[in-house]
Design an enzyme around this catalytic site. Sequence first.
Site, mmCIF file in Angstrom:
data_model
loop_
_atom_site.group_PDB
_atom_site.id
_atom_site.type_symbol
_atom_site.label_atom_id
_atom_site.label_comp_id
_atom_site.label_asym_id
_atom_site.label_seq_id
_atom_site.Cartn_x
_atom_site.Cartn_y
_atom_site.Cartn_z
ATOM 1 N N CYS A 44 0.599 -1.200 0.004
ATOM 2 C CA CYS A 44 0.120 -0.060 0.207
ATOM 3 C C CYS A 44 0.385 1.326 -0.104
ATOM 4 O O CYS A 44 0.949 2.171 0.704
ATOM 5 C CB CYS A 44 -0.496 0.045 0.741
ATOM 6 S SG CYS A 44 -2.166 -1.430 1.135
ATOM 7 N N ALA A 45 1.721 1.879 -1.396
ATOM 8 C CA ALA A 45 2.586 2.126 -1.550
ATOM 9 C C ALA A 45 2.148 3.943 -1.396
ATOM 10 O O ALA A 45 0.643 3.677 -2.400
ATOM 11 C CB ALA A 45 3.321 2.093 -2.517
ATOM 12 N N ILE A 47 2.491 5.672 -4.336
ATOM 13 C CA ILE A 47 2.337 6.092 -5.802
ATOM 14 C C ILE A 47 1.486 5.020 -6.210
ATOM 15 O O ILE A 47 0.921 5.541 -7.312
ATOM 16 C CB ILE A 47 3.986 5.209 -6.246
ATOM 17 C CG1 ILE A 47 4.078 5.637 -7.970
ATOM 18 C CG2 ILE A 47 3.962 4.163 -6.026
ATOM 19 C CD1 ILE A 47 4.093 6.867 -8.358
ATOM 20 N N ARG A 50 -1.908 7.460 -5.231
ATOM 21 C CA ARG A 50 -2.039 8.894 -6.243
ATOM 22 C C ARG A 50 -1.039 8.252 -8.057
ATOM 23 O O ARG A 50 -1.880 9.503 -8.879
ATOM 24 C CB ARG A 50 -0.433 8.983 -5.760
ATOM 25 C CG ARG A 50 0.792 9.563 -5.950
ATOM 26 C CD ARG A 50 1.250 10.856 -5.675
ATOM 27 N NE ARG A 50 3.105 10.440 -5.738
ATOM 28 C CZ ARG A 50 3.797 10.284 -4.861
ATOM 29 N NH1 ARG A 50 2.888 10.004 -4.374
ATOM 30 N NH2 ARG A 50 5.224 9.840 -5.765
ATOM 31 N N SER A 69 -1.302 -6.281 1.739
ATOM 32 C CA SER A 69 -0.340 -5.471 2.536
ATOM 33 C C SER A 69 0.460 -6.448 3.504
ATOM 34 O O SER A 69 -0.135 -7.441 3.722
ATOM 35 C CB SER A 69 -1.129 -4.378 3.017
ATOM 36 O OG SER A 69 -0.305 -4.432 4.555
ATOM 37 N N LEU A 107 7.294 -1.318 -4.582
ATOM 38 C CA LEU A 107 7.884 -2.230 -3.007
ATOM 39 C C LEU A 107 9.149 -1.350 -2.420
ATOM 40 O O LEU A 107 9.649 -0.889 -4.568
ATOM 41 C CB LEU A 107 8.212 -3.557 -2.664
ATOM 42 C CG LEU A 107 7.187 -4.226 -2.615
ATOM 43 C CD1 LEU A 107 7.304 -5.489 -2.202
ATOM 44 C CD2 LEU A 107 5.741 -3.587 -1.926
ATOM 45 N N LYS A 130 10.644 1.692 -10.600
ATOM 46 C CA LYS A 130 11.480 2.176 -11.093
ATOM 47 C C LYS A 130 12.860 2.757 -9.409
ATOM 48 O O LYS A 130 11.778 2.582 -8.867
ATOM 49 C CB LYS A 130 12.050 3.232 -12.101
ATOM 50 C CG LYS A 130 10.838 4.732 -11.283
ATOM 51 C CD LYS A 130 11.686 5.303 -10.093
ATOM 52 C CE LYS A 130 10.329 6.300 -9.709
ATOM 53 N NZ LYS A 130 10.850 7.327 -8.882
ATOM 54 N N ARG A 197 14.663 6.582 1.149
ATOM 55 C CA ARG A 197 15.904 6.177 0.219
ATOM 56 C C ARG A 197 17.055 6.841 0.504
ATOM 57 O O ARG A 197 18.254 7.406 -0.588
ATOM 58 C CB ARG A 197 14.494 7.844 -0.947
ATOM 59 C CG ARG A 197 13.638 6.325 -1.678
ATOM 60 C CD ARG A 197 12.766 7.713 -2.040
ATOM 61 N NE ARG A 197 12.011 8.740 -1.472
ATOM 62 C CZ ARG A 197 10.951 9.400 -1.706
ATOM 63 N NH1 ARG A 197 10.859 9.567 -3.124
ATOM 64 N NH2 ARG A 197 10.616 10.226 -0.754
#
Length: 363
Positions: A44-45, A47, A50, A69, A107, A130, A197
Amino acid sequence: MEVRDGLVEAAAVCDHRPGSRRFLGPRTPGGADTMTLRWGILGCARISRRGLIPGIEGSRTGELAAIASRDGAKARAWGAEFRIPRPHDSYEALVADPDLDAVYIPLPNELHAPWVKAAADAGKHVLCEKPLALDAAEAAAMVAHCRDRGVILMEAFMWRHQPRTRGLLGHLAGGLIGELRLVRASFSFPIEAGDWRLDPARGGGAVWDVGCYGVSTARLFAGTEPEGIRARAHFGPSGVDMSLAATLSFPGGVLASIDCSFEQPFRCAYELVGTRGVIEVPDAYLPPAASPALAHVRTIGSGSDSDAGTDRSRVLEFPAVDQYAEMVDAFAASVAAGRLLAPAEDGLAQMRALDAVLAAARD
């Protein structure tokens, strides 16, 4: 036209699960080159919320059938919010779901390879966020794994599927700005402390997250792979690149200037410079979905040297679309064809270029 390094051959467009020969039929009103694909999403990211969820909903070829999830309650909450029929409480359960044709993997980067391979083992076509992998060697193994199992693997560069991108490729081919000589691309935003990140072990760093867009842009418009790369970077306390600038040279006399950052204000633009003009592209990778996407063109007039007073300027408008929906439909077309179709991103060639950029910055 097909993408070579990422080529995935399939004897027939069908359900590749062992023991099954259920062919995926064309979706009305689509033609033979479109497929109805039942999608599952791993995780459930942000990205997904949206990007791909509204993209699947707005596509001609996609049906969102499942989400997973590791927190079962979260999967059920997303299922209720987005009317997804089958929420799963593990990634393993979604990959094993017999009623899915394709899996989207948003992920963290270090989890791409194992879950791409798991999905391919289950006969699912894979759209992976990516960067495709942590390095080119890992990407090569992923591509080979999916090829051996007869499934499509595509890297999720949605911007390549915008009508604007296709239109600008056509304008370049038609000589609108003469011969292409320079691609300039910038993508930056300030990142919050503690973001995953910023962790090098998880494939963190600005070039992997946003600089990859500029590299992809340069490769697409140059129409080939770079033959020379120079780069410099500012590295943060964790060891990841926080800001990076790179120069790429391509066969045919094309240069690229790319910069990216996790510590600069938001910027998102690219520029195509030719021997007879320039095209400036605002909101390059995140165009508005509700209003036309724009490109500003200036071509050389009758003046010479530094006299731009006679230059001709105009604005190109392209249809307002959801670029994620365009990507979903392009993915379905590749599945129907049994191979990646341009302008789909060749994830292996992209990772080779990214490896070279980061290596040059560390040199």
